[in-house]
Scaffold this motif. Structure first.
Motif, PDB file in Angstrom:
ATOM      1  N   GLY A  28       0.787  -1.231   0.000  1.00  0.00           N
ATOM      2  CA  GLY A  28       0.000   0.000   0.000  1.00  0.00           C
ATOM      3  C   GLY A  28       0.813   1.271   0.000  1.00  0.00           C
ATOM      4  N   VAL A  29       2.089   1.197  -0.395  1.00  0.00           N
ATOM      5  CA  VAL A  29       2.971   2.362  -0.410  1.00  0.00           C
ATOM      6  C   VAL A  29       3.042   2.929  -1.822  1.00  0.00           C
ATOM      7  N   ALA A  30       2.744   4.218  -1.965  1.00  0.00           N
ATOM      8  CA  ALA A  30       2.785   4.878  -3.267  1.00  0.00           C
ATOM      9  C   ALA A  30       4.220   5.223  -3.643  1.00  0.00           C
ATOM     10  N   THR A  31       4.530   5.152  -4.929  1.00  0.00           N
ATOM     11  CA  THR A  31       5.871   5.478  -5.421  1.00  0.00           C
ATOM     12  C   THR A  31       5.794   6.359  -6.655  1.00  0.00           C
ATOM     13  N   VAL A  32       6.833   7.161  -6.828  1.00  0.00           N
ATOM     14  CA  VAL A  32       7.063   7.915  -8.055  1.00  0.00           C
ATOM     15  C   VAL A  32       8.406   7.433  -8.604  1.00  0.00           C
ATOM     16  N   ILE A  33       8.418   6.958  -9.850  1.00  0.00           N
ATOM     17  CA  ILE A  33       9.658   6.516 -10.492  1.00  0.00           C
ATOM     18  C   ILE A  33      10.082   7.583 -11.486  1.00  0.00           C
ATOM     19  N   LEU A  34      11.296   8.090 -11.327  1.00  0.00           N
ATOM     20  CA  LEU A  34      11.854   9.079 -12.245  1.00  0.00           C
ATOM     21  C   LEU A  34      12.885   8.393 -13.127  1.00  0.00           C
ATOM     22  N   GLU A  35      12.614   8.346 -14.424  1.00  0.00           N
ATOM     23  CA  GLU A  35      13.484   7.660 -15.384  1.00  0.00           C
ATOM     24  C   GLU A  35      13.906   8.648 -16.463  1.00  0.00           C
ATOM     25  N   ARG A  36      15.216   8.757 -16.675  1.00  0.00           N
ATOM     26  CA  ARG A  36      15.699   9.759 -17.634  1.00  0.00           C
ATOM     27  C   ARG A  36      15.452   9.363 -19.090  1.00  0.00           C
ATOM     28  N   HIS A  37      15.418   8.074 -19.388  1.00  0.00           N
ATOM     29  CA  HIS A  37      15.183   7.640 -20.764  1.00  0.00           C
ATOM     30  C   HIS A  37      13.688   7.693 -21.085  1.00  0.00           C
ATOM     31  N   ARG A  38      13.378   8.149 -22.286  1.00  0.00           N
ATOM     32  CA  ARG A  38      11.977   8.259 -22.689  1.00  0.00           C
ATOM     33  C   ARG A  38      11.377   6.920 -23.105  1.00  0.00           C
ATOM     34  N   GLU A  39      12.223   5.964 -23.488  1.00  0.00           N
ATOM     35  CA  GLU A  39      11.754   4.645 -23.905  1.00  0.00           C
ATOM     36  C   GLU A  39      12.580   3.578 -23.197  1.00  0.00           C
ATOM     37  N   PRO A  40      12.015   2.389 -22.990  1.00  0.00           N
ATOM     38  CA  PRO A  40      12.795   1.293 -22.398  1.00  0.00           C
ATOM     39  C   PRO A  40      13.982   0.942 -23.274  1.00  0.00           C
ATOM     40  N   TYR A  41      15.079   0.549 -22.635  1.00  0.00           N
ATOM     41  CA  TYR A  41      16.282   0.153 -23.370  1.00  0.00           C
ATOM     42  C   TYR A  41      16.022  -1.186 -24.045  1.00  0.00           C
ATOM     43  N   PRO A  42      16.188  -1.293 -25.365  1.00  0.00           N
ATOM     44  CA  PRO A  42      15.727  -2.493 -26.076  1.00  0.00           C
ATOM     45  C   PRO A  42      16.733  -3.634 -26.181  1.00  0.00           C
ATOM     46  N   LEU A  43      18.013  -3.392 -25.862  1.00  0.00           N
ATOM     47  CA  LEU A  43      19.029  -4.392 -26.138  1.00  0.00           C
ATOM     48  C   LEU A  43      19.250  -5.343 -24.959  1.00  0.00           C
ATOM     49  N   PRO A  44      19.767  -6.556 -25.232  1.00  0.00           N
ATOM     50  CA  PRO A  44      19.997  -7.534 -24.163  1.00  0.00           C
ATOM     51  C   PRO A  44      21.069  -7.059 -23.188  1.00  0.00           C
ATOM     52  N   ARG A  45      20.925  -7.477 -21.936  1.00  0.00           N
ATOM     53  CA  ARG A  45      21.953  -7.249 -20.913  1.00  0.00           C
ATOM     54  C   ARG A  45      22.021  -8.495 -20.037  1.00  0.00           C
ATOM     55  N   ALA A  46      21.353  -8.477 -18.876  1.00  0.00           N
ATOM     56  CA  ALA A  46      21.366  -9.654 -18.006  1.00  0.00           C
ATOM     57  C   ALA A  46      20.647 -10.823 -18.683  1.00  0.00           C
TER      58      ALA A  46
END
Length: 521
Positions: A28-46
Motif C-alpha cells: 500500500g505504499v505509493a511510489t514515483v519513479i523518475l526515469e531519464r530515458h523516454r523509452e525502455p532500453y531495447p538491447l539484451p543485458r542480463a
C-alpha cells in the motif's frame, strides 16, 4: 500506526527500480519513479537468474507472466583451448527448494516488459519518463529536484528515496558516497546474436578456459545466443569488431553462412568492474542495484544481487512508513545486504581468475589447478552458494547446533488447497508468518490472529510430490517444531518443541512493542 502521505521516490526504471515499486504497492505504499530515458532500453543485458531471485519475482507478482520467457539452464561446462570438455557441472532443470529451477536463462528486455506492464496496471505507481534528476536533498524527508520531460524544473517531497540509477549513479554522487574498488578492470567484447534456426549446441553455459582468448558462450532463450570474449591489453577494437574477426571468433559454434543469415543484435566492448559502496544509506536515501555494487559476470549474479536489494529494503521501509517499526530497522538493510553482495563480488573474482585468467605469470599454475579440480568427484556440489545464511543480528536470532535454520531461506513447496495448487509464499502473504509442525492450541491460535501473524501447519499441508524435501521433513531433520518467518521468508527464529512456541511469539511481540514504543517517543 501513522499514515504515509509522501511517496517513495525511485530513481531509475530498470528491473530493480520497478521491482521496488511493485513490492511497495503490495504494502500500500505509493511510489514515483523518475526515469531519464523516454523509452525502455531495447538491447539484451542480463541473461541469468537463480531460483531465489525467481522467488523474489513471485513476491513482486510477475513470476507466472515471466516464466514463459525463461528457459531452465542445465549447468556449465569448462572447455579448454582445444575445444575439449574438461568437466561438466550439471544442474537439475526441475524446481528446487525455492520452487523454481536452480538456474534460468532469459532476455532482459522480456523481463522489463513484464515488469512495466505490471507497473502500468497499479494505481500506486507513477512512472515519469524523460525526467533527469538534478539534486537530492537528504534528511528525514528528502526532496528530489528534477527536470521533467518538458524541460521544466520540478520537485517531489519524498518519504524516502531509492537510487536504482546504475553504476554511474547520480544519487550516489549527490550523497558523496565513494566505492570500495577491488581493482578489477577487464574489457570484454559482448556479442548477442539472433539466428533464424536453433544452433546444434548444448543448452548450458560454455566457459572457454583458453589462455589465448578466454570466452563464455550461452544459449539464452529461443534462437538468441550470447558470447563474451576477453579483450587483450592494447588490442585494436575496430579490428576485433570486424566481420572477419567475428567469423573467426564464432567459428566453433556457427558456420559463415549461418552467421550471414543471423541478426547481430549487439556487439559492444564493456569494462567489467568489481566495486561496492562504502555506505548504502544516508538518512532516508538508499542505494540499490548497480548504484550500490558492481560485479564481474562470472557467477551470473549481477541483476540477482540488485533484486535481492529490492526485496530486503522494501518490506523494512514499508514497516517503518506504516509505523510498525523504528527508523533503526533500516540500518539492517546495509548490514545484511552489503556482506552478501561483497561475497558475490569476491566469488566472481575468484571464479574469473581461475577460469578465464591466462595473461599473467601464474597462468600455467592456474590451468593445472583447474584441471586437477575438475577431476575431483562431485565437484559441482562445492560451487559457491549464492544464498548464504544471514548472520545473527536484530532480525535473525543467533544460530547454533540446535538452531541452524535461523537466517536461512525457508523452502517453498507447491501445496494443494481447496482453491487449487498454490506456492507456499502466496498462502502466507507479504508479512511475518509462524510455521509449525503440528496444530496450535486454540488460545495460542487466537493470540496469533490478534497479533496479525499468519500461521501454517506444514504437517497438514498437502504438498505436491517433489524430489525436494518438504518443509516438514526439513524441520524434522533440524529437530525443529516451529519457525518464525520474516516477510522475505528468512527464518528469524526457531523453536524445538511445541512448548517453545511461546518463545517465538515473545520474539515477535517484544520486537513490535519496541518498535511501537520508539515511534511513539
Amino acid at each position: 500506526m501513522t499514515a504515509q502521505r509522501d511517496p517513495v521516490v525511485i530513481v531509475g526504471a530498470g528491473p530493480v527500480g520497478l521491482a521496488c515499486a511493485l513490492l511497495f504497492a503490495k504494502r500500500g505504499v505509493a511510489t514515483v519513479i523518475l526515469e531519464r530515458h523516454r523509452e525502455p532500453y531495447p538491447l539484451p543485458r542480463a541473461v541469468h537468474l537463480d531460483d531465489e531471485v525467481f522467488r523474489i519475482l513471485q513476491a513482486v507478482g510477475v513470476d507466472e507472466k515471466f516464466a514463459p520467457h525463461t528457459r531452465a539452464m542445465p549447468g556449465m561446462r569448462l572447455i579448454n583451448g582445444r575445444g575439449r570438455v574438461m568437466t561438466e557441472f550439471a544442474r537439475s532443470t526441475e524446481d528446487g527448494a525455492n520452487g523454481y529451477p536452480l538456474g534460468s536463462m532469459f532476455d532482459q528486455p522480456d523481463l522489463e516488459g513484464v515488469l512495466l506492464d505490471e507497473a502500468a496496471s497499479v494505481d500506486l505507481i507513477d512512472l515519469r519518463r524523460g525526467c533527469q534528476v538534478i539534486d537530492v536533498a537528504g534528511g528525514a524527508r528528502p526532496v528530489v529536484c528534477y527536470e521533467n520531460s518538458s524541460g521544466e524544473t520540478d520537485f517531489v517531497d519524498a518519504a524516502a528515496v531509492i537510487g536504482c540509477d546504475g553504476a554511474n549513479s547520480l544519487v550516489r554522487d549527490q550523497l558523496g558516497i565513494t566505492m570500495r574498488d577491488f581493482h578489477f578492470d577487464e574489457r570484454w567484447l559482448v556479442i548477442d546474436v539472433l539466428t533464424p534456426a536453433p544452433l546444434d549446441v548444448w543448452g548450458g553455459v560454455h566457459q572457454i578456459c583458453d589462455p589465448d582468448r578466454a570466452a563464455t558462450f550461452m544459449p539464452v532463450t529461443g534462437n538468441r545466443y550470447r558470447w563474451e570474449f576477453r579483450v587483450h591489453d592494447g588490442e585494436d577494437l575496430d579490428a576485433l569488431r570486424s566481420e572477419q574477426t567475428l567469423q573467426k571468433l564464432l567459428s566453433p559454434w556457427m558456420t559463415p553462412s549461418e552467421l550471414a543469415d543471423s541478426q547481430i543484435m549487439r556487439q559492444a566492448v564493456y569494462t567489467f568492474r568489481a566495486r561496492v559502496a562504502h555506505t548504502w544509506r544516508s538518512g532516508r536515501v538508499f542505494l540499490a542495484g548497480d548504484s550500490a555494487h558492481q560485479t564481474p559476470p562470472f557467477v551470473g549474479q549481477g541483476l540477482g544481487s540488485g533484486l535481492r536489494d529490492a526485496f530486503n529494503l522494501t518490506w523494512k521501509l514499508a514497516d517503518v512508513l506504516d509505523g510498525s517499526a523504528p527508523e533503526s530497522l533500516l540500518d539492517t538493510y546495509e548490514s545484511e545486504r552489503k556482506p552478501h553482495a561483497t561475497r558475490i563480488i569476491l566469488t566472481a573474482l575468484a571464479v574469473g581468475w581461475a577460469l578465464t585468467g591466462g595473461q599473467d605469470r601464474l597462468a600455467s599454475v592456474r590451468r593445472a589447478a583447474v584441471t586437477a579440480v575438475c577431476h575431483v568427484p562431485r565437484i559441482a556440489h562445492a560451487l559457491p552458494d549464492a544464498s548464504p545464511s544471514l548472520r545473527h543480528g536484530p532480525l535473525v536470532r543467533r544460530r547454533g547446533i540446535l538452531s541452524r535454520l535461523n537466517g536461512t531461506l525457508f523452502p517453498q513447496p507447491r501445496a494443494c488447497t481447496a482453491g487449487g495448487i498454490h506456492r507456499l509464499d502466496n498462502l502466507l502473504g507479504p508479512r511475518y508468518a509462524l510455521i509449525t509442525r503440528g496444530p496450535l492450541r486454540d488460545d495460542t491460535a487466537h493470540r496469533l490472529a490478534r497479533m496479525g501473524l499468519t500461521h501454517t501447519d506444514v504437517e497438514a499441508l498437502a504438498c505436491v510430490p517433489s524430489t525436494n524435501p518438504s518443509p516438514s521433513e526439513v524441520m524434522r531433520a533440524h529437530h525443529t517444531y516451529a519457525v518464525l518467518l520474516r516477510p522475505d521468508r528468512v527464518v528469524m527464529a526457531s523453536a524445538r518443541t511445541e512448548a517453545d512456541v511461546e518463545q517465538l511469539l515473545s520474539v515477535y511481540r517484544r520486537a513490535h512493542r519496541t518498535h511501537i514504543t520508539n515511534v511513539a517517543a
